[in-house]
Design an enzyme around this catalytic site. Structure first.
Site, mmCIF file in Angstrom:
data_model
loop_
_atom_site.group_PDB
_atom_site.id
_atom_site.type_symbol
_atom_site.label_atom_id
_atom_site.label_comp_id
_atom_site.label_asym_id
_atom_site.label_seq_id
_atom_site.Cartn_x
_atom_site.Cartn_y
_atom_site.Cartn_z
ATOM 1 N N SER A 19 0.834 -1.199 0.000
ATOM 2 C CA SER A 19 0.000 0.000 0.000
ATOM 3 C C SER A 19 0.868 1.248 0.000
ATOM 4 C CB SER A 19 -0.903 0.018 1.235
ATOM 5 O OG SER A 19 -1.523 1.281 1.368
ATOM 6 N N HIS B 241 -1.048 -1.152 -4.224
ATOM 7 C CA HIS B 241 -2.384 -0.895 -3.687
ATOM 8 C C HIS B 241 -2.537 0.612 -3.448
ATOM 9 C CE1 HIS B 241 -6.040 -2.285 -1.578
ATOM 10 N NE2 HIS B 241 -5.817 -1.286 -0.731
ATOM 11 N N ASP C 122 -4.864 3.535 -2.064
ATOM 12 C CA ASP C 122 -6.021 3.851 -1.227
ATOM 13 C C ASP C 122 -6.555 5.231 -1.571
ATOM 14 O OD1 ASP C 122 -6.228 1.544 0.573
ATOM 15 O OD2 ASP C 122 -4.239 2.143 1.239
ATOM 16 N N MET D 163 -9.366 7.838 -0.509
ATOM 17 C CA MET D 163 -10.300 8.159 0.577
ATOM 18 C C MET D 163 -10.820 9.585 0.410
ATOM 19 S SD MET D 163 -8.155 6.633 3.814
ATOM 20 C CE MET D 163 -7.000 5.275 3.609
ATOM 21 N N HIS E 138 -8.242 0.886 -4.246
ATOM 22 C CA HIS E 138 -9.221 0.582 -3.197
ATOM 23 C C HIS E 138 -9.967 1.875 -2.899
ATOM 24 C CE1 HIS E 138 -9.885 -0.673 1.297
ATOM 25 N NE2 HIS E 138 -11.009 -0.603 0.616
ATOM 26 N N MET F 102 -12.355 3.996 -1.027
ATOM 27 C CA MET F 102 -13.085 4.201 0.226
ATOM 28 C C MET F 102 -13.763 5.554 0.127
ATOM 29 S SD MET F 102 -10.195 2.637 2.776
ATOM 30 C CE MET F 102 -8.862 2.847 1.578
ATOM 31 N N MET G 201 -11.662 -6.576 4.739
ATOM 32 C CA MET G 201 -10.860 -5.657 5.544
ATOM 33 C C MET G 201 -10.535 -6.302 6.885
ATOM 34 S SD MET G 201 -10.211 -2.964 3.800
ATOM 35 C CE MET G 201 -9.513 -1.978 5.140
ATOM 36 N N ASP H 203 -6.583 -6.674 3.838
ATOM 37 C CA ASP H 203 -5.968 -5.346 3.907
ATOM 38 C C ASP H 203 -6.077 -4.844 5.333
ATOM 39 O OD1 ASP H 203 -5.137 -2.737 3.633
ATOM 40 O OD2 ASP H 203 -6.716 -2.139 2.247
#
Length: 223
Positions: free
Chosen positions: A10, A33, A35, A37, A66, A68, A137, A175
């Site tokens: 990540s 990965h 993220d 957000m 990913h 979110m 998760m 994750d």
């Protein structure tokens, strides 16, 4: 088990001042990965589509996004359009998860669906043929550096049993809190894609850390 192991570091734990150089440090990974957000679905704010589009152009490994974010049905297809290898959305944020998974695949991306630690997997097992990956998760989404939640292991086992029983080719990604120690438990439970942030970027050699994690997961598979 004959399952293959993938290590997806990540970049949430990377140095954001120079992400191109940080991606180069994990060129032996299976994917990076990413993220995303929005400070709505989770209480944190990271990067958005323009940055991810640039990362896609310079990354030596495939990108695994990913998302979110709250408006995932609106935004996820645009990440697939950016050429990402895999785009994962949270089922808790999607109004039409089957439609969204199909749209991601239609735009050339693998479709992943994520579940928070307390979200049960059983209501979504009929969706497995629509997915390429199920992300379970193992911490509450939003921040890196959290401890692995062992309470999620039974859910991983149930998901693996359902996937193996159905014959569909769906990967299980975990994750959160993945270390050289917890990766063994997650692999034994049935996960085969492992997201690791601080346990890769927090080491002197991220490339060596990746190989160590990979070796531990393969040992768990062999056992």
């Amino acid at each position: 088990m004959s399952r293959s192991c993938c290590i997806n570091p990540s970049i949430l734990s990377a140095d954001f001042v120079n992400l191109e150089a940080e991606l180069a440090r994990i060129s032996n990974a299976d994917a990076a990965h990413v993220d995303v957000m929005d400070n709505h679905f989770v209480p944190n704010l990271t990067i958005g589509l323009p940055v991810v589009e640039r990362l896609q152009k310079v990354s030596p490994v495939p990108l695994d996004a990913h998302l979110m974010i709250a408006e995932v049905d609106r935004w996820a297809p645009q990440f697939a359009d950016a050429g990402l290898d895999s785009v994962t959305f949270h089922v808790e944020a999607s109004a039409a998860p089957i439609k969204l998974a199909r749209e991601l695949r239609a735009r050339g991306s693998k479709a992943g669906m994520a579940l928070r630690p307390a979200t049960p997997v059983e209501p979504y097992l009929d969706m497995l043929p629509e997915l390429d990956m199920l992300l379970i998760m193992t911490v509450e989404p939003g921040f890196g550096g959290q401890a692995f939640l062992d309470v999620t292991l039974p859910k991983i086992r149930r998901a693996r049993a359902a996937i193996d029983g159905s014959g569909v080719n769906v990967a299980i990604q975990v994750d959160g809190g993945v270390t050289e120690e917890t990766i063994i438990r997650a692999a034994e439970a049935g996960a085969n894609i492992f997201v690791a942030g601080s346990s890769v970027y927090g080491k002197p050699s991220p490339a060596d850390a990746i190989e160590s994690l990979r070796a531990n997961a393969q040992l768990a598979f062999a056992g």
